[in-house]
Design an enzyme around this catalytic site. Sequence first.
Site, PDB file in Angstrom:
ATOM      1  N   GLU A  28      45.771 -13.419 -23.485  1.00  0.00           N
ATOM      2  CA  GLU A  28      46.211 -13.147 -22.102  1.00  0.00           C
ATOM      3  C   GLU A  28      47.524 -12.411 -22.096  1.00  0.00           C
ATOM      4  O   GLU A  28      47.740 -11.491 -21.311  1.00  0.00           O
ATOM      5  CB  GLU A  28      46.333 -14.469 -21.324  1.00  0.00           C
ATOM      6  CG  GLU A  28      46.538 -14.280 -19.816  1.00  0.00           C
ATOM      7  CD  GLU A  28      47.993 -14.122 -19.388  1.00  0.00           C
ATOM      8  OE1 GLU A  28      48.217 -13.822 -18.203  1.00  0.00           O
ATOM      9  OE2 GLU A  28      48.915 -14.286 -20.221  1.00  0.00           O
ATOM     10  N   ASP A  39      47.382 -21.037 -14.384  1.00  0.00           N
ATOM     11  CA  ASP A  39      48.488 -20.451 -15.143  1.00  0.00           C
ATOM     12  C   ASP A  39      49.801 -20.829 -14.476  1.00  0.00           C
ATOM     13  O   ASP A  39      49.814 -21.393 -13.380  1.00  0.00           O
ATOM     14  CB  ASP A  39      48.336 -18.924 -15.207  1.00  0.00           C
ATOM     15  CG  ASP A  39      48.938 -18.308 -16.478  1.00  0.00           C
ATOM     16  OD1 ASP A  39      49.899 -18.886 -17.039  1.00  0.00           O
ATOM     17  OD2 ASP A  39      48.457 -17.251 -16.903  1.00  0.00           O
TER      18      ASP A  39
HETATM   19 CO    CO Z   1      52.982 -15.387 -19.881  1.00  0.00          CO
HETATM   20 ZN    ZN Z   2      50.381 -17.229 -18.643  1.00  0.00          ZN
END
Ligand code: CO
Ligand code: ZN
Length: 334
Positions: free
Chosen positions: A197, A220
């Site tokens: 990511e 997240d």
């Molecule tokens: Co990050």
């Molecule tokens: Zn992240």
Amino acid sequence: MNDLIRSLVEAYGPSGFEDGVRDLIRPLIEPHADEVTVDALGNLIARKRATTGEANPLKVMIAAHMDEIGIMASHITEKGFLRFTNIGGVGSHTLLGGRVRFADGTLGIIGVDRMEDRNSIHPLNKHFIDVGATSRENCPVRVGDAAHFVRPFEARGRHLTAKSMDDRIGCAVAIEALRRLPADVSHDLYFVFSVQEEVGTRGAEAAANGIMPDVSIALDVTLTGDVPESRPMDVRLGAGPAIKVKDSGMIAHAGLVRLMRRRAEEAGIDYQLEVLEGGTTDARPMQLAGPGSVAGCISIPCRYVHTPSETVDASDVEGAVALLVTLLSADMEL
Ligand code: CO
Ligand code: ZN
């Protein structure tokens, strides 16, 4: 839950080298999934099938990324010092005096070239890593070896600090939600622990193109506006998980935002609304995969993101788990 969080945040897993994190998570989710697979990129995918007999259950993909920012050795000097490149968003101001650890356990100390002006910050390529070697020959590190930043997990009351809350805390939320979900669910759930990511949401992109979800939810961290002279932002630690409305890579599906808000209100879960001006999450590639999906993100507010002391509030983490469980347990009228 702190034991789970500690083991996740202290694990080694810079982008592209998530194997150790995957090995840690896999046995924790296997008892709660019908099928667990690993794809070519290394994404760990746990599927929990719809059991309520609906003809066309919704495919819901939940993504939390296993990788963390780090560095990679790019050059070894004759005297055995390393020059390095960044893996993901590593700020030069976070480096000096920091410590990194390579996959084989080698510890490195980050130093900096001579500074003329002590008020300036040298760019990354003026830093080096000292692993205790005296020559290129006796240096235990090779070009291409990756390291993560090291710092132990600390709990100070509700504040939890670690070098990789981004996004092991999202992984912890996903694991805990999977554990708490009822045995019978009416959607086909795909819990994806994604790779890479931090270098551009690459793992989630591949996984979403394989799964082709109808609904996508990223887990997240997000920034906060609650420290001195921070960029104004109406997200703070301790006020609940943040329901993302917009970041710089995606606009969340308005119907999914409404549904998340309604479920939170019905369940008495405090929440905040998030407009993030910089950065994005795995929700972006999931939204755009195949013919597109209904996408959103549950964010965990986090101070000092991309430093070795990323800090979250345990009650926000708990709220994120509760919100995800309530959302996935019931029908989704979007
Ligand atoms: Co990050
Ligand atoms: Zn992240």
